[in-house]
Design a protein around this motif. Structure first.
Motif, PDB file in Angstrom:
ATOM      1  N   THR A  55       0.825  -1.205   0.000  1.00 28.59           N
ATOM      2  CA  THR A  55       0.000   0.000   0.000  1.00 28.59           C
ATOM      3  C   THR A  55       0.862   1.258   0.000  1.00 28.59           C
ATOM      4  O   THR A  55       0.557   2.237  -0.700  1.00 28.59           O
ATOM      5  N   LEU A  56       1.949   1.242   0.765  1.00 25.36           N
ATOM      6  CA  LEU A  56       2.856   2.389   0.792  1.00 25.36           C
ATOM      7  C   LEU A  56       3.479   2.638  -0.580  1.00 25.36           C
ATOM      8  O   LEU A  56       3.580   3.785  -1.037  1.00 25.36           O
ATOM      9  N   VAL A  57       3.899   1.571  -1.242  1.00 27.02           N
ATOM     10  CA  VAL A  57       4.500   1.714  -2.577  1.00 27.02           C
ATOM     11  C   VAL A  57       3.481   2.276  -3.561  1.00 27.02           C
ATOM     12  O   VAL A  57       3.782   3.193  -4.351  1.00 27.02           O
ATOM     13  N   ILE A  58       2.258   1.741  -3.528  1.00 29.79           N
ATOM     14  CA  ILE A  58       1.229   2.190  -4.467  1.00 29.79           C
ATOM     15  C   ILE A  58       0.905   3.667  -4.260  1.00 29.79           C
ATOM     16  O   ILE A  58       0.807   4.441  -5.225  1.00 29.79           O
ATOM     17  N   LEU A  59       0.735   4.073  -3.004  1.00 31.49           N
ATOM     18  CA  LEU A  59       0.358   5.461  -2.718  1.00 31.49           C
ATOM     19  C   LEU A  59       1.480   6.441  -3.031  1.00 31.49           C
ATOM     20  O   LEU A  59       1.236   7.523  -3.571  1.00 31.49           O
ATOM     21  N   THR A  60       2.721   6.076  -2.713  1.00 31.73           N
ATOM     22  CA  THR A  60       3.835   7.007  -2.916  1.00 31.73           C
ATOM     23  C   THR A  60       4.304   7.078  -4.366  1.00 31.73           C
ATOM     24  O   THR A  60       5.055   7.988  -4.722  1.00 31.73           O
ATOM     25  N   VAL A  61       3.882   6.129  -5.187  1.00 30.55           N
ATOM     26  CA  VAL A  61       4.221   6.167  -6.612  1.00 30.55           C
ATOM     27  C   VAL A  61       3.015   6.604  -7.435  1.00 30.55           C
ATOM     28  O   VAL A  61       3.108   7.524  -8.248  1.00 30.55           O
ATOM     29  N   GLY A  62       1.881   5.958  -7.221  1.00 29.01           N
ATOM     30  CA  GLY A  62       0.725   6.205  -8.064  1.00 29.01           C
ATOM     31  C   GLY A  62       0.121   7.590  -7.910  1.00 29.01           C
ATOM     32  O   GLY A  62      -0.169   8.266  -8.911  1.00 29.01           O
ATOM     33  N   VAL A  63      -0.073   8.045  -6.658  1.00 26.82           N
ATOM     34  CA  VAL A  63      -0.710   9.344  -6.439  1.00 26.82           C
ATOM     35  C   VAL A  63       0.136  10.499  -6.975  1.00 26.82           C
ATOM     36  O   VAL A  63      -0.375  11.335  -7.742  1.00 26.82           O
ATOM     37  N   PRO A  64       1.440  10.611  -6.635  1.00 24.04           N
ATOM     38  CA  PRO A  64       2.239  11.707  -7.200  1.00 24.04           C
ATOM     39  C   PRO A  64       2.350  11.648  -8.720  1.00 24.04           C
ATOM     40  O   PRO A  64       2.322  12.688  -9.388  1.00 24.04           O
ATOM     41  N   ARG A  65       2.491  10.430  -9.277  1.00 23.69           N
ATOM     42  CA  ARG A  65       2.593  10.302 -10.732  1.00 23.69           C
ATOM     43  C   ARG A  65       1.306  10.751 -11.411  1.00 23.69           C
ATOM     44  O   ARG A  65       1.328  11.405 -12.465  1.00 23.69           O
TER      45      ARG A  65
END
Length: 313
Positions: A55-65
């Motif tokens: 979940t941390l990886v998805i949020l920190t990559v997907g949301v900013p991108r």
């Protein structure tokens, strides 16, 4: 904003929503099993930590991108960039560490009694929790210097080498400092990847040898259904196979992004999409493999309650 940027933003947003919902569904799956009284397995705690890391990886990559693709390129300052990339590095490290731990644990559990793994069979379940926590601590300490190389795009600091990451920048004073750092951040991942492949290879070899021993047994009284241990082993092997496929590509991309200054935005976008593939797909892979076990557990609980009511009557 071009149509290409709009499409990229929609892709990242969709992948983020899909991945977060998948991991939350997997967590809900464990909550239901806990409240219905199913006995937890030794790997459950590590899988829960894997959910958090995913979940941390998805949020920190997907949301900013997604935000950068929609035109918000300066929404993070220096502190925001450092925090986002630090959390991403820690989450990504725990993901590979947890997957590696699961593959090694499964190789130990299914190993024959006369192997040199036999002495670890009884001890391995007791150390799963503390090893997973140690993985978090190690990754936090290992990546503590990572924020030094990240800054916001709006910063006017005079830096010799700067790589545009879309919404933040990776910086270093010279190319000589990039190569050692790339090796430093890649070495633990490469070691975990190698250990994972070795443990998975050992698991496949053990299963193949066991299957050969049982080939001559074809009786009608022998159930054709695989055992829970076999299903768990197959689940871990599928998880590791997906991880090796996705993470090998993402690791290569990260090294390239660290070593080379001039990279196209397409390369950065592709790298981010690959990074998010495993955290997004892994909960669905695990739930699809674990559904039969969950159904049996629910059926056992229902039957137990029914028999209990009949006895009371």
């Amino acid at each position: 904003m071009t149509s290409m940027n709009w499409a990229i933003g929609v892709i990242f947003l969709s992948q983020t929503v899909f991945g977060v919902l998948g991991n939350l569904s997997f967590l809900y799956h464990y909550i239901i099993l806990h409240f219905t009284g199913c006995r937890s397995r030794s790997t459950d705690l590590t899988l829960k930590h894997l959910i958090v890391a995913n979940t941390l990886v998805i949020l920190t990559v997907g949301v900013p991108r997604a935000m950068a693709a929609f035109g918000l390129k300066h929404f993070l300052n220096d502190f925001g960039c450092k925090l986002v990339f630090y959390v991403y590095r820690v989450g990504s490290g725990v993901t590979i560490g947890s997957t590696c731990l699961l593959s090694v644990f499964q190789a130990i559990i299914i190993s024959p009694r006369n192997s040199w793994w036999a002495n670890l069979k009884a001890k391995a379940p007791r150390y799963m929790g503390i090893t997973t926590i140690f993985c978090w601590i190690m990754r936090m300490l290992l990546n503590i210097i990572f924020p030094m190389y990240i800054m916001g795009k709006w910063s006017n600091t005079n830096i010799t080498m700067k790589t545009d990451l879309g919404y933040c920048s990776f910086v270093s004073n010279s190319k000589m400092t990039r190569s050692p750092y790339a090796a430093l951040i890649s070495l633990p991942d490469v070691l975990c990847l190698g250990l994972m492949i070795w443990a998975s290879g050992s698991t496949v070899f053990i299963l193949h040898r066991h299957k050969q021993r049982l080939q001559h047994i074809h009786r009608t009284n022998v159930s054709s259904r695989s055992s829970p241990e076999s299903r768990a082993t197959q689940s871990i092997l599928i998880l590791v196979s997906a991880f090796v496929s996705c993470y090998s590509l993402s690791c290569i991309c990260e090294v390239c992004l660290t070593l080379f200054k001039d990279l196209s935005q397409l390369m950065l976008t592709t790298s981010s999409l690959i990074v998010m593939c495993f955290p997004t797909l892994s909960p669905f892979l695990l739930m699809s493999r674990d559904s039969s076990v969950s159904w049996l557990c629910f059926a056992w609980i229902s039957n137990t309650k029914i028999f209990s009511l009949i006895r009371n009557v």
